[in-house]
Motif scaffolding. Structure first.
Motif, mmCIF file in Angstrom:
data_model
loop_
_atom_site.group_PDB
_atom_site.id
_atom_site.type_symbol
_atom_site.label_atom_id
_atom_site.label_comp_id
_atom_site.label_asym_id
_atom_site.label_seq_id
_atom_site.Cartn_x
_atom_site.Cartn_y
_atom_site.Cartn_z
ATOM 1 N N GLY A 290 -45.223 11.036 4.483
ATOM 2 C CA GLY A 290 -44.357 10.238 3.510
ATOM 3 C C GLY A 290 -45.165 9.304 2.372
ATOM 4 N N GLU B 28 -48.136 5.300 -2.845
ATOM 5 C CA GLU B 28 -46.847 4.911 -2.762
ATOM 6 C C GLU B 28 -46.086 5.153 -1.723
ATOM 7 N N VAL B 29 -45.469 4.303 -1.165
ATOM 8 C CA VAL B 29 -44.664 4.512 0.036
ATOM 9 C C VAL B 29 -43.183 4.569 -0.303
ATOM 10 N N ASP B 30 -42.495 5.318 0.153
ATOM 11 C CA ASP B 30 -40.927 5.187 -0.352
ATOM 12 C C ASP B 30 -40.783 5.332 -1.837
ATOM 13 N N ARG C 24 -49.642 2.552 8.084
ATOM 14 C CA ARG C 24 -48.981 3.886 7.704
ATOM 15 C C ARG C 24 -50.292 4.733 7.213
ATOM 16 N N GLU D 265 -42.487 3.465 -3.894
ATOM 17 C CA GLU D 265 -42.894 2.116 -4.351
ATOM 18 C C GLU D 265 -44.559 1.864 -4.057
#
Length: 283
Positions: free
Chosen positions: A123, A186-188, A223, A190
């Motif tokens: 993700g 970028e995570v989700d 993450r 953003e």
């Protein structure tokens, strides 16, 4: 943002050099170099001249920024006793230790990530900053890099907030600057992580890559963002035919970043120190 001074001998050869850089509000960087072949008394006299000049520059920079105190931030190698003596005599205090680390890169490590320009895992999207039709980077991406790094380093040692334009101007001055060495994570959707790399050119053998900045927002830690960005620059170095990736880490960092670097193959080549002096600004 920068001023320089040199000291020449009777043959007009440069034997000492200093440079100051108005790094950010309240923080002025100083480079101070004296030829090691000079006799001790002459070398000390040159050092005194450089420090006196730097002190005057600090007063000027502080006054222009309307500060009451201007910090001079300089450094030394851990084993450089000559520099330590001069720094202490000039009123500087040793405040931090840094590990200068390096990691070898093999051609096979080009396969560490699917494509250093853009890839995704769990993700998280890792990608280069986007480029416009004229080849220049997208300003929105550059601002995202700046915002991530400011957010990631707010609580770090001696952090001084830097405007976007100060940040951009300073990094573009680096001789190893390359736009294709700026990555975002970028995570989700953003921006949550950023890595700014440079090229370490070599006169003998392959060039290397260098991690100038690596930051991850607290909300995205855990993450795999930092590890993913590091794997990206390693793979990019391998694709580019480079044989190493260097970086600097705070020996006293509370984040434990050094543990990740060691686990990923980095080792300490040498140790440096930060020395500071606070200069009162008159008027």
């Amino acid at each position: 943002m920068r001023e320089n001074i040199v000291v020449r001998d009777e043959s007009d050869a440069i034997r000492a050099w200093a440079s100051v850089h108005d790094r950010a509000e309240g923080r002025m960087l100083l480079v101070h170099i004296v030829d090691r072949e000079l006799p001790t008394d002459v070398a000390t006299a040159c050092s005194d001249v450089l420090f006196e000049w730097a002190h005057a520059q600090a007063e000027r920079v502080g006054a222009e920024r309307r500060l009451s105190v201007q910090q001079i931030d300089t450094g030394a190698f851990r084993d450089d006793e000559r520099q330590h003596v001069w720094l202490e005599a000039a009123g500087f205090e040793r405040v931090r230790t840094w590990w200068q680390m390096s990691r070898s890169v093999t051609a096979e490590e080009a396969e560490l990530v699917p494509d250093p320009a853009r890839w995704e895992q769990d993700g998280v999207v890792f990608r280069l900053v986007e480029r416009q039709g004229d080849g220049m980077p997208d300003e929105g991406d550059l601002r995202a890099v700046h915002d991530v790094l400011e957010g990631a380093f707010t609580d770090h040692f001696n952090h001084a907030e830097e405007t976007f334009h100060e940040f951009l101007h300073r990094l573009r001055e680096d001789p190893g600057h390359r736009w294709d060495h700026w990555w975002l994570a970028e995570v989700d959707g953003e921006a949550a992580g950023a890595l700014v790399g440079t090229v370490s050119e070599s006169t003998k053998g392959p060039d290397g890559s260098y991690v100038a900045y690596l930051g991850v927002l607290e909300s995205a830690r855990g993450r795999g963002v930092a590890k993913g960005l590091l794997n990206t620059i390693i793979a990019d170095a391998a694709v580019s035919g480079r044989d190493r990736v260097g970086l600097e880490v705070d020996a006293d960092s509370p984040t434990g970043a050094d543990g990740l670097y060691v686990a990923m193959g980095w080792g300490t080549k040498y140790v440096t120190e930060s020395w500071h002096k606070d200069v009162p600004v008159s008027g």
